[in-house]
Enzyme design. Structure first.
Site, mmCIF file in Angstrom:
data_model
loop_
_atom_site.group_PDB
_atom_site.id
_atom_site.type_symbol
_atom_site.label_atom_id
_atom_site.label_comp_id
_atom_site.label_asym_id
_atom_site.label_seq_id
_atom_site.Cartn_x
_atom_site.Cartn_y
_atom_site.Cartn_z
ATOM 1 C CG HIS A 1 -0.135 0.099 2.491
ATOM 2 N ND1 HIS A 1 -0.088 -1.290 3.425
ATOM 3 C CD2 HIS A 1 0.607 1.041 3.275
ATOM 4 C CE1 HIS A 1 0.659 -0.844 4.340
ATOM 5 N NE2 HIS A 1 0.980 0.214 4.204
HETATM 6 C C1 T46 Z 1 2.627 0.403 6.882
HETATM 7 C C2 T46 Z 1 3.401 -0.812 7.113
HETATM 8 C C3 T46 Z 1 4.759 -0.845 7.317
HETATM 9 C C4 T46 Z 1 -5.084 -1.119 13.022
HETATM 10 O O1 T46 Z 1 -5.992 -0.982 13.347
HETATM 11 N N1 T46 Z 1 -4.272 0.029 13.394
HETATM 12 C C5 T46 Z 1 -2.962 0.302 13.076
HETATM 13 O O2 T46 Z 1 -2.288 1.324 13.655
HETATM 14 C C6 T46 Z 1 -2.317 -0.382 12.276
HETATM 15 C C7 T46 Z 1 -1.019 -0.171 11.412
HETATM 16 C C8 T46 Z 1 -3.154 -1.446 11.489
HETATM 17 N N2 T46 Z 1 -4.439 -1.583 12.060
HETATM 18 C C9 T46 Z 1 -5.223 -2.871 11.581
HETATM 19 C C10 T46 Z 1 -5.620 -2.754 9.939
HETATM 20 C C11 T46 Z 1 -5.488 -4.317 9.698
HETATM 21 O O3 T46 Z 1 -6.851 -4.915 9.897
HETATM 22 O O4 T46 Z 1 -4.345 -3.916 11.498
HETATM 23 C C12 T46 Z 1 -4.590 -4.569 10.562
HETATM 24 C C13 T46 Z 1 -3.216 -5.031 9.897
HETATM 25 O O5 T46 Z 1 -2.816 -3.618 9.438
HETATM 26 P P1 T46 Z 1 -2.122 -4.104 7.659
HETATM 27 O O6 T46 Z 1 -2.730 -5.126 6.717
HETATM 28 O O7 T46 Z 1 -2.306 -2.479 7.079
HETATM 29 O O8 T46 Z 1 -0.655 -4.324 8.053
HETATM 30 P P2 T46 Z 1 0.711 -4.281 7.230
HETATM 31 O O9 T46 Z 1 1.751 -4.766 7.965
HETATM 32 O O10 T46 Z 1 0.372 -4.447 5.806
HETATM 33 O O11 T46 Z 1 1.178 -2.343 7.212
HETATM 34 C C14 T46 Z 1 1.294 -1.956 8.066
HETATM 35 C C15 T46 Z 1 0.819 -0.726 8.305
HETATM 36 O O12 T46 Z 1 -0.799 -0.586 8.221
HETATM 37 C C16 T46 Z 1 1.090 0.246 7.183
HETATM 38 O O13 T46 Z 1 0.876 1.949 7.777
HETATM 39 O O14 T46 Z 1 3.137 1.313 6.469
HETATM 40 O O15 T46 Z 1 2.796 -1.744 8.404
#
Ligand code: T46
Length: 134
Positions: free
Chosen positions: A50
């Site tokens: 993303h």
């Molecule tokens: C990024 C990379 C390095 C939350 O509820 N609160 C939060 O602060 C975050 C970061 C995530 N979430 C929820 C959203 C999803 O349901 O946790 C779940 C996993 O998040 P995501 O799929 O976005 O995780 P990554 O590892 O793909 O991405 C994360 C960060 O979201 C993003 O900002 O830059 O780590």
């Protein structure tokens, strides 16, 4: 490194071990509004995929390592996050992916804002369209 900036932290080590202190608006060049960490990543799993419209982040691998791929719509960069004494500042409009997580990798992220799903671009073709405007 053009798309991201490497930050080198001072390690306050002594004979008991090491300590790194990260302060907002000092070595971390924004107000830290949120801290999260990624751990227990299963073998072979990649994360990210993303871009963020406004969010600034500093990523620090406090244990283990992983590979960060960055793309701004025209250039690609790869950087290994593999030291608790170095961080990567991401503040531009870039697509990010994390790959090759080592076992026990703990990736700490300091963010400039609270969680806001509206700040995410998770669709790659939408990112490519928007990247041309940034
Ligand atoms: C990024 C990379 C390095 C939350 O509820 N609160 C939060 O602060 C975050 C970061 C995530 N979430 C929820 C959203 C999803 O349901 O946790 C779940 C996993 O998040 P995501 O799929 O976005 O995780 P990554 O590892 O793909 O991405 C994360 C960060 O979201 C993003 O900002 O830059 O780590």
């Amino acid at each position: 490194m053009k798309l991201v900036k490497q930050l080198v932290f001072k390690s306050l080590g002594d004979d008991r071990g090491c300590l790194v202190a990260l302060e907002g608006n000092e070595i971390i060049p924004f107000d830290i509004q949120r801290v999260y960490y990624i751990y227990s990543t299963a073998e072979g799993v990649s994360r990210g995929f993303h871009a963020h419209k406004k969010l600034k982040q500093v990523m620090v691998c406090v244990h283990g390592k992983c590979r960060l791929n960055i793309y701004d719509g025209s250039e690609h960069e790869t950087v290994w996050l593999d030291s608790p004494e170095r961080g990567i500042l991401i503040e531009g409009f870039v697509w990010r992916e994390m790959h090759d997580f080592s076992e026990n990798c703990v990736l700490l992220v300091l963010a400039s804002d609270h969680y806001d799903e509206d700040d995410y671009i998770r669709d790659y073709s939408e990112f490519e369209k928007l990247a041309k405007r940034y």
